[in-house]
Write a protein that holds these residues in place. Structure first.
Motif, PDB file in Angstrom:
ATOM      1  N   GLY A  19      -9.003  16.834  -9.557  1.00 23.43           N
ATOM      2  CA  GLY A  19      -7.367  16.293  -9.960  1.00 23.43           C
ATOM      3  C   GLY A  19      -7.045  16.456 -11.342  1.00 23.43           C
ATOM      4  N   ILE A  20      -7.679  16.045 -12.251  1.00 24.15           N
ATOM      5  CA  ILE A  20      -6.916  16.434 -13.866  1.00 24.15           C
ATOM      6  C   ILE A  20      -7.068  18.325 -13.848  1.00 24.15           C
ATOM      7  N   LEU A  21      -8.140  18.510 -13.971  1.00 22.14           N
ATOM      8  CA  LEU A  21      -8.478  19.858 -14.293  1.00 22.14           C
ATOM      9  C   LEU A  21      -7.191  21.321 -13.266  1.00 22.14           C
ATOM     10  N   ALA A  22      -6.807  20.691 -11.534  1.00 23.15           N
ATOM     11  CA  ALA A  22      -6.245  21.431 -11.009  1.00 23.15           C
ATOM     12  C   ALA A  22      -4.691  21.310 -11.257  1.00 23.15           C
ATOM     13  N   ASP A  23      -4.513  19.797 -12.276  1.00 24.18           N
ATOM     14  CA  ASP A  23      -2.799  20.240 -13.064  1.00 24.18           C
ATOM     15  C   ASP A  23      -3.200  20.806 -14.644  1.00 24.18           C
ATOM     16  N   MET A  24      -3.571  20.443 -14.752  1.00 27.38           N
ATOM     17  CA  MET A  24      -3.844  21.172 -15.865  1.00 27.38           C
ATOM     18  C   MET A  24      -4.168  22.803 -15.763  1.00 27.38           C
ATOM     19  N   ALA A  25      -4.584  23.165 -14.887  1.00 32.06           N
ATOM     20  CA  ALA A  25      -4.625  24.692 -15.103  1.00 32.06           C
ATOM     21  C   ALA A  25      -3.206  25.542 -14.183  1.00 32.06           C
ATOM     22  N   ARG A  26      -2.317  24.204 -13.710  1.00 32.87           N
ATOM     23  CA  ARG A  26      -1.363  25.109 -13.263  1.00 32.87           C
ATOM     24  C   ARG A  26      -0.581  25.859 -14.018  1.00 32.87           C
ATOM     25  N   GLY A  27      -0.046  26.666 -13.547  1.00 30.34           N
ATOM     26  CA  GLY A  27       0.395  28.017 -13.944  1.00 30.34           C
ATOM     27  C   GLY A  27       0.063  28.423 -15.360  1.00 30.34           C
ATOM     28  N   THR A  28      -1.808  28.760 -15.385  1.00 29.47           N
ATOM     29  CA  THR A  28      -2.058  29.148 -16.669  1.00 29.47           C
ATOM     30  C   THR A  28      -2.869  30.385 -15.597  1.00 29.47           C
ATOM     31  N   ARG A  29      -3.441  30.947 -16.399  1.00 28.98           N
ATOM     32  CA  ARG A  29      -3.515  32.187 -16.071  1.00 28.98           C
ATOM     33  C   ARG A  29      -5.374  32.192 -16.160  1.00 28.98           C
ATOM     34  N   VAL A  30      -6.356  30.599 -16.245  1.00 31.50           N
ATOM     35  CA  VAL A  30      -7.567  29.648 -16.395  1.00 31.50           C
ATOM     36  C   VAL A  30      -8.311  29.278 -14.836  1.00 31.50           C
ATOM     37  N   ALA A  31      -8.808  29.247 -14.023  1.00 35.30           N
ATOM     38  CA  ALA A  31      -9.238  28.289 -13.162  1.00 35.30           C
ATOM     39  C   ALA A  31     -10.279  27.753 -13.323  1.00 35.30           C
ATOM     40  N   VAL A  32     -10.797  26.887 -12.973  1.00 35.88           N
ATOM     41  CA  VAL A  32     -11.469  25.790 -13.396  1.00 35.88           C
ATOM     42  C   VAL A  32     -12.326  25.141 -11.273  1.00 35.88           C
ATOM     43  N   ASP A  33     -12.525  26.284 -11.134  1.00 36.79           N
ATOM     44  CA  ASP A  33     -13.722  25.424  -9.720  1.00 36.79           C
ATOM     45  C   ASP A  33     -15.372  24.279 -10.204  1.00 36.79           C
ATOM     46  N   TRP A  34     -14.907  23.284 -10.416  1.00 35.69           N
ATOM     47  CA  TRP A  34     -16.217  22.334 -10.395  1.00 35.69           C
ATOM     48  C   TRP A  34     -16.801  22.271  -9.243  1.00 35.69           C
ATOM     49  N   THR A  35     -17.728  21.932  -9.038  1.00 35.13           N
ATOM     50  CA  THR A  35     -19.310  21.723  -8.402  1.00 35.13           C
ATOM     51  C   THR A  35     -20.231  20.333  -8.649  1.00 35.13           C
ATOM     52  N   SER A  36     -19.837  18.722  -8.249  1.00 36.15           N
ATOM     53  CA  SER A  36     -20.374  17.755  -8.526  1.00 36.15           C
ATOM     54  C   SER A  36     -20.631  16.777  -7.782  1.00 36.15           C
ATOM     55  N   PRO A  37     -21.839  15.515  -8.146  1.00 37.86           N
ATOM     56  CA  PRO A  37     -21.899  14.730  -6.942  1.00 37.86           C
ATOM     57  C   PRO A  37     -20.559  13.941  -7.447  1.00 37.86           C
ATOM     58  N   ALA A  38     -20.067  12.853  -6.507  1.00 42.43           N
ATOM     59  CA  ALA A  38     -18.648  12.035  -6.200  1.00 42.43           C
ATOM     60  C   ALA A  38     -19.047  11.497  -7.228  1.00 42.43           C
ATOM     61  N   ASP A  39     -19.389  10.660  -8.130  1.00 43.19           N
ATOM     62  CA  ASP A  39     -19.405   9.822  -9.028  1.00 43.19           C
ATOM     63  C   ASP A  39     -19.921  10.452 -10.583  1.00 43.19           C
ATOM     64  N   LEU A  40     -19.391  10.155 -11.522  1.00 43.13           N
ATOM     65  CA  LEU A  40     -20.062  10.798 -12.746  1.00 43.13           C
ATOM     66  C   LEU A  40     -19.924   9.712 -13.832  1.00 43.13           C
ATOM     67  N   SER A  41     -21.104  10.528 -14.875  1.00 40.31           N
ATOM     68  CA  SER A  41     -20.886   9.658 -15.833  1.00 40.31           C
ATOM     69  C   SER A  41     -19.773  10.198 -16.477  1.00 40.31           C
ATOM     70  N   ARG A  42     -19.025   9.474 -17.214  1.00 45.93           N
ATOM     71  CA  ARG A  42     -18.150   9.920 -18.290  1.00 45.93           C
ATOM     72  C   ARG A  42     -18.262  10.509 -19.754  1.00 45.93           C
ATOM     73  N   ARG A  43     -19.360  10.093 -19.682  1.00 46.88           N
ATOM     74  CA  ARG A  43     -20.133  10.467 -20.889  1.00 46.88           C
ATOM     75  C   ARG A  43     -20.261  12.044 -20.963  1.00 46.88           C
TER      76      ARG A  43
END
Length: 198
Positions: A81-105
């Motif tokens: 959600g953060i990445l989609a909001d940040m990429a809106r209106g820019t020319r850089v797309a971010v595709d994120w693939t990961s498990p559902a639960d992640l280390s914040r660090r």
């Protein structure tokens, strides 16, 4: 908490904490004005888009530069959600693939690496982030990359001392975070792709 890296994380957390509330309040105010029909037109649309972009950047920076504890977690849905909001209106797309639960660090380091990759994608491109079983792989690709070899060398060579401006601070922070997490970062550069693995 007396070392340099902890102070920079505390500073990042403080700045994001102090800015997120007023930016959110402005966004809420603009939304209410638009719902009531009191504000219409391209000017208000521009204000609303700018507030949304600022809010997205602050949320991104909170993860990338803020303080984290060893056991702190973050959900993949929040990250995307953060990445989609940040990429809106820019020319850089971010595709994120990961498990559902992640280390914040770990996400903090991945977000800092995304910022490094963005510097090479001045004309747009794509960043793919993949969290495998053990390692992270981030790949930035574009028809034309803008690569400053000295900056990229600084990620894997502590002896390198490139000229760093405010927009490149992530190149100083990534090696510190890699060391803190007891990881090893590999940087591969080619004509149309940069791959980071840790």
């Amino acid at each position: 908490m007396h070392d340099k890296s902890d102070i920079s994380a505390l500073l990042g957390s403080r700045i994001c904490h102090d800015l997120i509330s007023p930016i959110g309040a402005i966004g809420n105010g603009v939304e209410l004005l638009m719902m009531d029909g009191l504000a219409r037109g391209p000017e208000m649309t521009l204000v609303a888009e700018s507030v949304a972009h600022a809010n997205a950047r602050i949320r991104f920076f909170r993860v990338a530069f803020g303080q984290t504890s060893k056991d702190q977690r973050i959900g993949a849905a929040e990250v995307t959600g953060i990445l989609a909001d940040m990429a809106r209106g820019t020319r850089v797309a971010v595709d994120w693939t990961s498990p559902a639960d992640l280390s914040r660090r770990e996400c903090k380091l991945a977000f800092q690496c995304i910022l490094c990759l963005e510097t090479a994608l001045g004309q747009g491109g794509r960043i793919a982030v993949d969290r495998g079983d053990i390692r992270w792989t981030l790949t930035g690709s574009a028809p034309r990359l803008r690569i400053d070899p000295e900056l990229w060398e600084a990620l894997s060579n502590p002896a390198a001392a490139p000229e760093i401006g405010p927009g490149q601070v992530q190149f100083l922070l990534v090696p510190e975070e890699v060391a803190r997490q007891h990881r090893r970062l590999t940087v591969e550069l080619s004509g149309q792709e940069i791959r980071l693995t840790f």
